[in-house]
Design an enzyme around this catalytic site. Sequence first.
Site, short mmCIF file in Angstrom:
data_model
loop_
_atom_site.label_atom_id
_atom_site.label_comp_id
_atom_site.label_asym_id
_atom_site.label_seq_id
_atom_site.Cartn_x
_atom_site.Cartn_y
_atom_site.Cartn_z
N SER A 150 27.65 13.53 -29.71
CA SER A 150 27.57 13.26 -28.13
C SER A 150 26.65 12.09 -28.51
O SER A 150 27.19 11.39 -27.96
CB SER A 150 27.59 14.03 -27.25
OG SER A 150 25.86 14.78 -27.46
N LYS B 135 20.24 6.64 -26.20
CA LYS B 135 20.99 7.21 -25.65
C LYS B 135 20.58 7.01 -24.14
O LYS B 135 19.95 7.67 -23.66
CB LYS B 135 21.60 9.16 -26.23
CG LYS B 135 22.12 9.31 -25.83
CD LYS B 135 21.99 10.73 -26.54
CE LYS B 135 23.07 12.25 -26.02
NZ LYS B 135 23.91 13.19 -26.86
N SER C 145 24.30 17.60 -31.40
CA SER C 145 24.54 15.88 -31.50
C SER C 145 24.25 15.30 -31.63
O SER C 145 24.17 13.47 -31.59
CB SER C 145 24.73 16.42 -29.68
OG SER C 145 26.05 16.90 -29.49
#
Lengths: 486, 95
Positions: free
Chosen positions: A154, A79, A178
């Site tokens: 996310s 990420k 997330s």
Amino acid sequence: MQLTDLSMLELAEKLAAGQVSSVEATRACLERIQRVDSTIRAFLRVDEKGALAAAEASDARRRAGTPASALDGVPVGLKDLFLTEGVETTAGSRVLEGFVPPMDATVVRLLREAGLPLLGKLNLDEFAMGSSNESSAYFPTHNPWDVTRTPGGSSGGSAAAVAAREVYGALGTDTGGSIRQPAAFTNTVGLKPTYGRVSRYGVIAYASSLDQPGPMTRTVADAAALLQVLARHDPLDSTSAPVKTPDYSAELEGGVRGLKLGVPREYFAEGMDPEVEAAVRGALREYERLGATLVDVSLPHTRYALATYYLIAPAEASSNLARYDGVRYGLRAKDAKGLKELYALTRERGFGAEAKRRIMLGTYALSAGYYDAYYLRAQKVRTLIREDFTRAFQQVDALVAPISPVAPFKLGEKVNDPLSMYLTDVYTLPCNLAGVPGLSVPCGFTKAGLPVGLQVLGRAFDEALLLRIARAFEREHDFFRRLAPV
Amino acid sequence: MALTLEQVRHVATLARLALTPEEEQRMATQLSAVLDAVEQLQSLDVGAVEPTSHATLADSLLREDVTRPSLSPEQVLANAPAKVGTSFAVPKIIE
């Protein structure tokens, strides 16, 4: 079967047996990215050169009989919230465009030391604020199971890349769900470790008392193997817990016979998608069949978790994001007259709508006259939520529940209605507020072919049991083997 | 709780955000809706409850106070949008 369809451990086995090289696996991923990422849009940037150099070094170690770890040579993605030395890191924000970190996050260093080639940086909601990946400043990521839908957020880029077989595994972060929600939306496994289990050093902060990095993989065994690399005390992070790391793979096949699994009644509220509920209820029956006892439990303050989270997280965010001021890194409003205007214009231009909303909400909740009524009260309710979990874990070994009240929703469906978007996090937030570990494992599909995840929650530092419970279900049902149609 | 535009502007000043008039309007509507939703916390009696600021650790753990290698000034300044010598440059704030 394609090389990229293998799990991390299946690939590791082939690497160990000399049947395939890390360079071949890395090239296979790069070719897959080339082929599918224009549709999925999981990557913000691919580090082809760095990944291939790491793969070559890994192959050399394998040839010399000195692999750095069981996963040496298995390519993964990150990420774009993790600092990577020499590779641009933006947190999905314009305000950090062009920022090239001078150092690695601790977990990135651990991955490098374990020999895993890093394929690049994956899309996310700006500063990890969002549940659909649509608040990324760059582009939304698409769900590999239905490209008109969100992969969740996310860590949606990480989840989508794993589901689309562009990477063998990835790292995400979980502040309010997330990791778990995008895992559920993409038929992958996502584990949010106990707060303090995995170092946050070098992970761009959103809400410091809630953020926790963790693995996102295609199988439970892969999650255990990746957590093995990441879980250790880090003296560079004062919130990293000085606790022993167990052997996560050792107990994986222990089954659930004799375990008491709590079913929190508040996690099956009105308004839940009946197909999602049916899949989760089916998984609960499966646990009974496998010898676990289901126990009805109550977490009475669950209904307050959403409000508590949406005061505490933005308050911490407003403080953490104060550092983006156009002085030390990232964007700068060059036309500003004076320092105050430099701050205000830089931040106005650099942050997107969701980040601004949360900064404003947090600033308000912390401001004079409102602190006691909002922030302090939310911290006290957080105590009540934690106590709910403590009481529940006196009765049961773990909790089993849905992840999200809905299946993956359409891109654009909720983006203009923040409250409706926030409501999708209702079953994941309490775990972060309490600091306990949580895991998402695939447990079925809707009639339209959309994945549904099952959430397993446990006592602090009991990740090994969560993995064992998830593996018991995975062994009976091969939902995880289904491949996204991309 | 409805936020007025004046309150939105005040909070934006505190947050160092130069919102456009459209953003101020939108923020007033959206933040008011969120504040309405969090209003339910007021119904709980938390008089005797201690606040939780961190989930699992009571105290921060401190490293030993010893000097260690750190980033060089060049590395620290490498991302600066503007610099003068070994300093970050900012607009002039004094006459």
